[in-house]
Enzyme design. Structure first.
Site, PDB file in Angstrom:
ATOM      1  N   PHE A 266      -2.996   5.261   5.316  1.00 48.80           N
ATOM      2  CA  PHE A 266      -2.745   6.239   4.257  1.00 48.80           C
ATOM      3  C   PHE A 266      -2.600   7.616   4.910  1.00 48.80           C
ATOM      4  O   PHE A 266      -3.409   7.974   5.771  1.00 48.80           O
ATOM      5  CB  PHE A 266      -3.932   6.203   3.302  1.00 48.80           C
ATOM      6  CG  PHE A 266      -3.727   6.946   2.017  1.00 48.80           C
ATOM      7  CD1 PHE A 266      -3.135   6.329   0.925  1.00 48.80           C
ATOM      8  CD2 PHE A 266      -4.148   8.259   1.884  1.00 48.80           C
ATOM      9  CE1 PHE A 266      -2.972   7.009  -0.271  1.00 48.80           C
ATOM     10  CE2 PHE A 266      -3.978   8.943   0.690  1.00 48.80           C
ATOM     11  CZ  PHE A 266      -3.394   8.310  -0.393  1.00 48.80           C
TER      12      PHE A 266
ATOM     13  N   ASP B 192     -11.581   2.255   7.037  1.00 52.77           N
ATOM     14  CA  ASP B 192     -11.438   2.851   5.712  1.00 52.77           C
ATOM     15  C   ASP B 192     -11.334   1.710   4.699  1.00 52.77           C
ATOM     16  O   ASP B 192     -10.433   0.862   4.802  1.00 52.77           O
ATOM     17  CB  ASP B 192     -10.181   3.737   5.684  1.00 52.77           C
ATOM     18  CG  ASP B 192     -10.065   4.506   4.379  1.00 52.77           C
ATOM     19  OD1 ASP B 192     -10.534   3.995   3.344  1.00 52.77           O
ATOM     20  OD2 ASP B 192      -9.483   5.608   4.402  1.00 52.77           O
TER      21      ASP B 192
ATOM     22  N   TYR C 197     -13.359   5.515  -6.821  1.00 52.14           N
ATOM     23  CA  TYR C 197     -12.567   5.615  -8.067  1.00 52.14           C
ATOM     24  C   TYR C 197     -11.495   4.545  -8.165  1.00 52.14           C
ATOM     25  O   TYR C 197     -10.828   4.454  -9.176  1.00 52.14           O
ATOM     26  CB  TYR C 197     -11.945   7.012  -8.213  1.00 52.14           C
ATOM     27  CG  TYR C 197     -11.149   7.481  -7.004  1.00 52.14           C
ATOM     28  CD1 TYR C 197      -9.853   7.037  -6.791  1.00 52.14           C
ATOM     29  CD2 TYR C 197     -11.708   8.356  -6.079  1.00 52.14           C
ATOM     30  CE1 TYR C 197      -9.143   7.449  -5.681  1.00 52.14           C
ATOM     31  CE2 TYR C 197     -11.000   8.783  -4.971  1.00 52.14           C
ATOM     32  CZ  TYR C 197      -9.713   8.316  -4.777  1.00 52.14           C
ATOM     33  OH  TYR C 197      -9.022   8.720  -3.670  1.00 52.14           O
ATOM     34  N   LYS C 198     -11.321   3.740  -7.114  1.00 48.12           N
ATOM     35  CA  LYS C 198     -10.325   2.664  -7.184  1.00 48.12           C
ATOM     36  C   LYS C 198     -11.006   1.422  -7.762  1.00 48.12           C
ATOM     37  O   LYS C 198     -11.295   1.396  -8.945  1.00 48.12           O
ATOM     38  CB  LYS C 198      -9.703   2.453  -5.802  1.00 48.12           C
ATOM     39  CG  LYS C 198      -8.814   3.653  -5.410  1.00 48.12           C
ATOM     40  CD  LYS C 198      -8.291   3.611  -3.988  1.00 48.12           C
ATOM     41  CE  LYS C 198      -7.434   4.854  -3.727  1.00 48.12           C
ATOM     42  NZ  LYS C 198      -7.212   5.127  -2.299  1.00 48.12           N
TER      43      LYS C 198
ATOM     44  N   ARG D 187       3.948  -1.585  -7.056  1.00 52.27           N
ATOM     45  CA  ARG D 187       2.610  -2.125  -6.733  1.00 52.27           C
ATOM     46  C   ARG D 187       1.909  -2.616  -7.990  1.00 52.27           C
ATOM     47  O   ARG D 187       1.921  -1.943  -9.018  1.00 52.27           O
ATOM     48  CB  ARG D 187       1.710  -1.019  -6.160  1.00 52.27           C
ATOM     49  CG  ARG D 187       2.032  -0.533  -4.821  1.00 52.27           C
ATOM     50  CD  ARG D 187       0.826   0.195  -4.215  1.00 52.27           C
ATOM     51  NE  ARG D 187       0.283   1.256  -5.073  1.00 52.27           N
ATOM     52  CZ  ARG D 187      -0.709   2.045  -4.706  1.00 52.27           C
ATOM     53  NH1 ARG D 187      -1.311   1.880  -3.534  1.00 52.27           N
ATOM     54  NH2 ARG D 187      -1.152   2.996  -5.503  1.00 52.27           N
TER      55      ARG D 187
END
Ligand SMILES: *Cc1c(COP(=O)(O)O)cnc(C)c1O
Length: 394
Positions: free
Chosen positions: A110, A181, A206-207, A353
């Protein structure tokens, strides 16, 4: 047991396939946040730090989160954002390898992870370099010049999942420090941090952990090295005695030293509530069910939407909890899908996605989502100006 849809607030009729970007609101979190605001902040004001345990929340919730990522007690600390935690982990890792100069990562990482590593390197001005290689060549690229291997376990675009145990072992054989990560792993796939022996791991909540927009990130440090870390972000709440207000910084005990400043108390309340859902769930069951839903989705899409190309690994062992399909008009298709109540998202250059979170999705949802996708593609419903116009957040 699964799904536990009634524990979430989801708009009527919506099929939410974007829990990989932002998990939905746990019903209990709405009440917990309201109570924290009204009863704690409203009534207790500053005494809330003691009375309501606000000061200990980052460590207490670290311990609640730990079992989900295979970590022991007192190895995980909550706080800040994931970008900050990447910076903390990489700087600490580099300090453990003063004779080496390479931070190794891959092109699937990312961007913020790479930006933060580069920013740190430029700030240090000690001749470090960031080397970014193709993820397929990862193991072969780890040599004795590498100080730190910095990787995201599950690729945010394709869902491709690295072999954590194998890469960590290769890093250690070359004498490098390993930083994982877990942004797209925590709450989605089985992670065994203690078993894999990596030095550091970071992630967000938060995912797949559903703690809401802006929820705190987490950092893990292997317990045998934590006392040798001198935090670069030497904030007062990571001090051994913050309320002694000493002139000099002294790092706190263990993972406490990775705290920086005042924790986001209201967001911590949301996280606490979101983590409570996991008391009755097994990550192994969640993972198994997510594989079943993803495989059903892939099979149906390939059967009914032949113009889309699978961009995720086909073998479920090599894939996280998300499936991506490539299509040149992917952005417009996703916008059209959203307008039909199926929420996925788009990543450049052409990836659609879809996240499969069995906490609130079942087979019928997967079938309905594919029905809508099929209709939108076969009738070219996406081919409209309103769906092509790019929004600021994709
Ligand atoms: C989502 C994500 C981030 C986001 O970082 P923030 O600081 O929380 O905005 C960082 N890294 C990875 C790998 C991610 O998937």
């Amino acid at each position: 047991m699964l799904p536990i849809k009634d524990q979430f607030v989801l708009p009527e009729g919506m099929i939410y396939l974007d829990g990989n970007s932002l998990g939905p609101l746990p019903a209990a979190a709405a009440q917990r946040i309201a109570a924290t605001v009204q009863d704690q902040w409203g009534q207790h004001l500053i005494t809330g730090w003691n009375k309501d345990g606000w000061m200990h929340q980052p460590a207490v919730l670290g311990n609640r989160l730990a079992p989900l990522i295979g970590a022991a007690k007192d190895t995980v600390m909550l706080g800040d954002t994931l970008s900050i935690k990447v910076f903390q982990a990489v700087s600490a890792a580099l300090s453990l390898k003063p004779d080496r100069s390479v931070v190794l990562s891959d092109s699937g990482n990312f961007p913020t992870d790479l930006y933060m590593a580069n920013g740190l390197i430029e700030h240090l001005k000690q001749g470090h370099v960031l080397r970014v290689v193709d993820p397929i060549n990862m193991i072969d690229s780890i040599d004795e010049s590498v100080a730190v291997v910095l990787l995201t376990h599950v690729d945010y675009r394709t869902g491709r999942m690295h072999d954590m145990a194998r890469i960590t072992q290769a890093a250690h054989e070359a004498g490098a420090i390993m930083v994982w990560d877990l942004a797209h792993s925590a709450g989605a796939v089985v992670v065994e941090l203690d078993a894999c022996q990596c030095e550091f791991a970071v992630g967000c909540t938060y995912k797949y952990l559903n703690a809401g927009p802006g929820a705190p990130a987490f950092i893990y440090i292997r317990p045998d090295i934590v006392e040798s870390i001198n935090p670069i972000l030497s904030g007062w709440l990571g001090h051994d005695a913050p309320f002694a207000f000493e002139a000099e910084y002294r790092p706190g005990h263990g993972v406490e030293r990775l705290r920086v400043g005042t924790p986001p108390v209201i967001q911590m309340a949301a996280l606490e509530s979101a983590l409570e859902l996991w008391q009755h769930l097994s990550i192994h069951d969640v993972r198994q069910r997510s594989i079943e839903l993803s495989e059903l989705f892939i099979a149906l899409v390939e059967q009914r939407c032949p113009m889309l190309t699978l961009a995720s690994p086909r073998r479920s062992e090599e894939r996280g909890s998300q499936v991506s399909f490539a299509f040149d008009h992917g952005y417009a298709v996703i916008q059209a899908l959203i307008s039909h109540g199926v929420v996925g998202d788009f990543r450049q250059p052409n990836l659609m996605r879809f996240g499969f979170t069995p906490l609130y999705l079942d087979e019928q949802d997967v079938r309905s989502a594919v029905d809508k996708l099929d209709t939108i593609l076969s009738q070219s419903l996406w081919d409209r100006e309103e769906f092509r116009a790019m929004k600021a957040v994709t």
